[in-house]
Scaffold this motif. Structure first.
Motif, PDB file in Angstrom:
ATOM      1  N   ALA A 176       0.824  -1.216   0.000  1.00 50.42           N
ATOM      2  CA  ALA A 176       0.000   0.000   0.000  1.00 50.42           C
ATOM      3  C   ALA A 176       0.858   1.265   0.000  1.00 50.42           C
ATOM      4  O   ALA A 176       0.434   2.299  -0.532  1.00 50.42           O
ATOM      5  N   HIS A 177       2.074   1.195   0.589  1.00 53.28           N
ATOM      6  CA  HIS A 177       2.903   2.400   0.719  1.00 53.28           C
ATOM      7  C   HIS A 177       4.164   2.356  -0.140  1.00 53.28           C
ATOM      8  O   HIS A 177       4.985   3.283  -0.081  1.00 53.28           O
ATOM      9  N   SER A 178       4.319   1.261  -0.912  1.00 57.32           N
ATOM     10  CA  SER A 178       5.484   1.118  -1.807  1.00 57.32           C
ATOM     11  C   SER A 178       6.808   1.326  -1.072  1.00 57.32           C
ATOM     12  O   SER A 178       7.722   1.993  -1.563  1.00 57.32           O
ATOM     13  N   ALA A 179       6.894   0.774   0.130  1.00 61.72           N
ATOM     14  CA  ALA A 179       8.112   0.900   0.932  1.00 61.72           C
ATOM     15  C   ALA A 179       9.199  -0.033   0.407  1.00 61.72           C
ATOM     16  O   ALA A 179       8.917  -1.004  -0.301  1.00 61.72           O
ATOM     17  N   ARG A 180      10.428   0.257   0.783  1.00 62.07           N
ATOM     18  CA  ARG A 180      11.541  -0.601   0.380  1.00 62.07           C
ATOM     19  C   ARG A 180      11.347  -1.987   0.996  1.00 62.07           C
ATOM     20  O   ARG A 180      10.972  -2.121   2.159  1.00 62.07           O
ATOM     21  N   LEU A 181      11.643  -3.027   0.209  1.00 61.06           N
ATOM     22  CA  LEU A 181      11.353  -4.402   0.638  1.00 61.06           C
ATOM     23  C   LEU A 181      12.595  -5.280   0.517  1.00 61.06           C
ATOM     24  O   LEU A 181      13.279  -5.280  -0.502  1.00 61.06           O
ATOM     25  N   PHE A 182      12.865  -6.034   1.591  1.00 62.14           N
ATOM     26  CA  PHE A 182      13.845  -7.125   1.561  1.00 62.14           C
ATOM     27  C   PHE A 182      13.056  -8.416   1.789  1.00 62.14           C
ATOM     28  O   PHE A 182      12.541  -8.652   2.887  1.00 62.14           O
ATOM     29  N   GLU A 183      12.938  -9.219   0.754  1.00 61.61           N
ATOM     30  CA  GLU A 183      12.128 -10.421   0.851  1.00 61.61           C
ATOM     31  C   GLU A 183      12.877 -11.553   1.555  1.00 61.61           C
ATOM     32  O   GLU A 183      14.110 -11.646   1.479  1.00 61.61           O
ATOM     33  N   ALA A 184      12.114 -12.420   2.207  1.00 64.08           N
ATOM     34  CA  ALA A 184      12.691 -13.608   2.832  1.00 64.08           C
ATOM     35  C   ALA A 184      12.971 -14.665   1.775  1.00 64.08           C
ATOM     36  O   ALA A 184      12.291 -14.697   0.740  1.00 64.08           O
ATOM     37  N   PRO A 185      13.958 -15.517   1.994  1.00 66.64           N
ATOM     38  CA  PRO A 185      14.196 -16.629   1.049  1.00 66.64           C
ATOM     39  C   PRO A 185      12.935 -17.475   0.905  1.00 66.64           C
ATOM     40  O   PRO A 185      12.203 -17.704   1.877  1.00 66.64           O
ATOM     41  N   LYS A 186      12.662 -17.938  -0.285  1.00 67.13           N
ATOM     42  CA  LYS A 186      11.453 -18.702  -0.556  1.00 67.13           C
ATOM     43  C   LYS A 186      11.559 -20.103   0.058  1.00 67.13           C
ATOM     44  O   LYS A 186      12.611 -20.733   0.054  1.00 67.13           O
ATOM     45  N   THR A 187      10.443 -20.560   0.596  1.00 67.99           N
ATOM     46  CA  THR A 187      10.346 -21.933   1.088  1.00 67.99           C
ATOM     47  C   THR A 187       9.350 -22.685   0.209  1.00 67.99           C
ATOM     48  O   THR A 187       8.517 -22.078  -0.462  1.00 67.99           O
ATOM     49  N   ASN A 188       9.448 -24.006   0.222  1.00 72.17           N
ATOM     50  CA  ASN A 188       8.551 -24.816  -0.595  1.00 72.17           C
ATOM     51  C   ASN A 188       8.223 -26.104   0.142  1.00 72.17           C
ATOM     52  O   ASN A 188       8.592 -26.282   1.313  1.00 72.17           O
ATOM     53  N   TRP A 189       7.544 -27.012  -0.564  1.00 80.43           N
ATOM     54  CA  TRP A 189       7.159 -28.274   0.070  1.00 80.43           C
ATOM     55  C   TRP A 189       8.370 -29.114   0.447  1.00 80.43           C
ATOM     56  O   TRP A 189       8.346 -29.858   1.421  1.00 80.43           O
ATOM     57  N   LYS A 190       9.443 -28.972  -0.326  1.00 81.52           N
ATOM     58  CA  LYS A 190      10.665 -29.705  -0.008  1.00 81.52           C
ATOM     59  C   LYS A 190      11.206 -29.270   1.340  1.00 81.52           C
ATOM     60  O   LYS A 190      11.622 -30.103   2.158  1.00 81.52           O
ATOM     61  N   THR A 191      11.187 -27.958   1.585  1.00 80.87           N
ATOM     62  CA  THR A 191      11.628 -27.429   2.882  1.00 80.87           C
ATOM     63  C   THR A 191      10.734 -27.950   3.993  1.00 80.87           C
ATOM     64  O   THR A 191      11.211 -28.307   5.088  1.00 80.87           O
ATOM     65  N   PHE A 192       9.424 -27.994   3.713  1.00 81.84           N
ATOM     66  CA  PHE A 192       8.463 -28.464   4.727  1.00 81.84           C
ATOM     67  C   PHE A 192       8.704 -29.925   5.073  1.00 81.84           C
ATOM     68  O   PHE A 192       8.739 -30.297   6.258  1.00 81.84           O
ATOM     69  N   PHE A 193       8.911 -30.771   4.067  1.00 77.39           N
ATOM     70  CA  PHE A 193       9.120 -32.189   4.337  1.00 77.39           C
ATOM     71  C   PHE A 193      10.474 -32.441   4.994  1.00 77.39           C
ATOM     72  O   PHE A 193      10.632 -33.396   5.765  1.00 77.39           O
ATOM     73  N   LYS A 194      11.450 -31.583   4.705  1.00 79.78           N
ATOM     74  CA  LYS A 194      12.720 -31.687   5.422  1.00 79.78           C
ATOM     75  C   LYS A 194      12.529 -31.368   6.894  1.00 79.78           C
ATOM     76  O   LYS A 194      13.145 -31.981   7.766  1.00 79.78           O
ATOM     77  N   MET A 195      11.671 -30.377   7.182  1.00 85.33           N
ATOM     78  CA  MET A 195      11.360 -30.046   8.572  1.00 85.33           C
ATOM     79  C   MET A 195      10.733 -31.249   9.277  1.00 85.33           C
ATOM     80  O   MET A 195      11.043 -31.544  10.434  1.00 85.33           O
ATOM     81  N   LEU A 196       9.856 -31.963   8.559  1.00 86.29           N
ATOM     82  CA  LEU A 196       9.194 -33.140   9.142  1.00 86.29           C
ATOM     83  C   LEU A 196      10.132 -34.337   9.238  1.00 86.29           C
ATOM     84  O   LEU A 196       9.798 -35.326   9.886  1.00 86.29           O
ATOM     85  N   ARG A 197      11.302 -34.256   8.577  1.00 88.72           N
ATOM     86  CA  ARG A 197      12.231 -35.388   8.440  1.00 88.72           C
ATOM     87  C   ARG A 197      11.508 -36.583   7.820  1.00 88.72           C
ATOM     88  O   ARG A 197      11.537 -37.699   8.345  1.00 88.72           O
ATOM     89  N   ALA A 198      10.829 -36.324   6.709  1.00 85.58           N
ATOM     90  CA  ALA A 198      10.024 -37.369   6.066  1.00 85.58           C
ATOM     91  C   ALA A 198      10.869 -38.579   5.688  1.00 85.58           C
ATOM     92  O   ALA A 198      10.376 -39.715   5.706  1.00 85.58           O
ATOM     93  N   HIS A 199      12.153 -38.352   5.376  1.00 85.07           N
ATOM     94  CA  HIS A 199      13.005 -39.485   5.020  1.00 85.07           C
ATOM     95  C   HIS A 199      13.219 -40.422   6.203  1.00 85.07           C
ATOM     96  O   HIS A 199      13.535 -41.599   6.027  1.00 85.07           O
ATOM     97  N   GLN A 200      13.018 -39.907   7.414  1.00 86.16           N
ATOM     98  CA  GLN A 200      13.176 -40.734   8.607  1.00 86.16           C
ATOM     99  C   GLN A 200      11.977 -41.658   8.841  1.00 86.16           C
ATOM    100  O   GLN A 200      12.046 -42.567   9.672  1.00 86.16           O
ATOM    101  N   TRP A 201      10.888 -41.429   8.101  1.00 85.19           N
ATOM    102  CA  TRP A 201       9.715 -42.288   8.264  1.00 85.19           C
ATOM    103  C   TRP A 201      10.023 -43.732   7.873  1.00 85.19           C
ATOM    104  O   TRP A 201       9.328 -44.647   8.315  1.00 85.19           O
ATOM    105  N   MET A 202      11.054 -43.918   7.042  1.00 89.15           N
ATOM    106  CA  MET A 202      11.425 -45.278   6.653  1.00 89.15           C
ATOM    107  C   MET A 202      11.756 -46.136   7.870  1.00 89.15           C
ATOM    108  O   MET A 202      11.581 -47.356   7.853  1.00 89.15           O
TER     109      MET A 202
END
Length: 480
Positions: A176-202
């Protein structure tokens, strides 16, 4: 005449800390570190909070130290601040974090000219921060860098705004105010499943072991229960992995690989992790409710044990590896409980020795890859460099003990009653030895991943010999 850009350069830049300068929240972090020191603080936290949030933060800061050198700083924003400081711009750190934490971070960075922070009587956030800055600066203009809904009132009071890694409210204000922006690094489903340690489900496929060994894999009712148990265990395990990561943030950030984990790096917020963890525990409870109550008891024992391991047992010499071996064996017990198949003494004995050997491999690799001075211990562990050879000896001995238990089982009456061709089960003994001893040789060569179970799952040679063993059980081990 001074142009607008030069005028803005002369304006003091006030910088928020949590979520802006660093990709984490120090109140959450310090709370977990406090509880890791002593869980009894859980009873003091509400009492401190009733006095006020500022008092709560102050009391925690008196008991917890943070290491400003390993925090997840916003790299691009830090570079911008250094550039502004180099041009002579005055930088001010104004934060809702405890003063002790803020001052240590400012001292580490070395470019802040003043620090305003929360103390025992004042919580410097949102409206309180806005009022304080307006009183401090008076009629003098100032710029403000923030990231969250709590910073919007300060954005409105400032003459210039810089929005860093914004939440939904701050992002809406920025657009709304067109302020200067520093964006956060993008996250995705891969990041989410790494958080869950999905590979450890084995690891939770151990739940199916009683079903397979009892030749009930084609019994769809029993198989359904095993699948439900697997899903419940996986949800519970991921919930605990998240909590464990939150307790281990300072240690993870000192580790070459673990510092890239979702919370250590700041990819996900601690609050988000807690919400996911609670949701997973609720899901695990709902799934467990569909099975025999004994499974719920085993799952509860797993949650209690793994939490105790995260908080304390992992730092105890030998207790840690015995606990890890026990947690693997609990998965087998959970499979038996969920499907109501009677547990086998032979299976539990074999599992204990086999997974004890793998747990000792993990500690051996940690000792091998960590440079320690004499008599010092691995961070968060109870081991010294001098223990490495003893750990290896115990691990190899456990591998042979597992093979011995398996050999005694193959020669027992239980096998005769279950299998038409017991002699076809004998090759499982050298297969088990091959899996274990090869891992130890690779570890000795410094060619081993630090999690041997994940290594076995992903290594093609291990997969091949496991497939051979499964074929022997399937084709040579048909029920009489």
């Amino acid at each position: 005449m001074v142009d607008a850009q030069s005028e803005n350069k002369a304006i003091d830049l006030v910088v928020d800390l949590d979520g802006t300068l660093i990709a984490t929240d120090l109140l959450w972090e310090s709370t977990f570190q406090l509880l890791k020191q002593n869980m009894l603080y859980l009873f003091l936290l509400p009492i401190w909070a009733l006095t006020g949030k500022g008092y709560l933060k102050h009391q925690i800061s008196l008991r917890v130290a943070i290491d400003p050198t390993v925090l997840p700083y916003r790299g691009d924003f830090i570079a911008y601040l250094r550039e502004e400081h180099g041009k002579g711009r005055r930088l001010v750190l104004a934060t809702g974090a405890a003063r002790r934490f803020a001052e240590s971070i400012a001292a580490h960075l070395g470019f802040f000219d003043a620090v305003y922070a929360t103390d025992g009587t004042r919580n410097l956030t949102s409206a309180h921060k806005t009022k304080f800055l307006l009183e401090t600066f008076g009629n003098v203009k100032f710029a403000y860098a923030g990231n969250s809904k709590a910073d919007v009132p300060v954005f409105n009071a400032a003459s210039e705004a810089v929005v860093v890694a914004p939440d939904r409210a701050a992002a809406k204000w920025q657009r709304a105010h067109s302020a200067r922006l520093f964006e956060a690094p993008k996250t995705n489903w891969k990041t989410f499943f790494k958080m869950l340690r999905a590979h450890q489900w084995m690891k939770n496929t151990l739940i199916f072991v009683p079903v397979i060994l009892d030749h009930e894999i084609m019994n769809w009712s029993i198989l359904r229960d095993a699948v439900v148990a697997f899903l419940a265990f996986s949800a519970a395990a991921s919930a605990i992995y998240i909590v464990n990561d939150l307790f281990d943030l300072p240690l993870d950030r000192q580790h070459a690989r673990k510092r890239n984990r979702a919370f250590a790096s700041g990819a996900f917020s601690i609050a988000f992790g807690l919400k996911v963890s609670v949701g997973l525990l609720i899901l695990a409870g709902l799934l467990a409710a569909q099975l025999h109550w004994i499974f719920a008891a085993v799952l509860g024992a797993y949650l209690i044990t793994t939490t105790a391991y995260s908080l304390s047992l992992k730092r105890m010499l030998l207790i840690d590896v015995l606990t890890l071996a026990g947690l693997y064996t609990l998965r087998i017990l959970a499979g038996a409980a969920a499907t109501q198949i009677e547990g086998s003494f032979w299976l539990l004995a074999f599992s204990s020795f086999f997974f004890l050997s793998l747990a000792l491999v993990k500690r051996y690799v940690e000792l091998q890859n960590t440079a320690l001075v004499e008599k010092s211990r691995i961070a968060g562990r109870g081991y010294r460099q001098a223990d490495r050879e003893v750990v290896a000896q115990c691990g190899v001995a456990s591998a042979f003990a597992a093979a011995t238990v398996l050999a005694l089982y193959v020669n027992s009456d239980a096998v005769v009653s279950l299998y038409s061709y017991p002699w076809m089960i004998w090759p499982l003994c050298p297969i088990v030895l091959y899996l274990n001893i090869r891992i130890w040789i690779l570890a000795h060569r410094n060619e081993m991943h630090d999690d041997p179970v994940v290594f076995i799952i992903s290594d093609w040679r291990s997969q091949m010999v496991i497939a051979i063993g499964a074929a022997l059980l399937l084709y040579g081990g048909m029920r009489s």
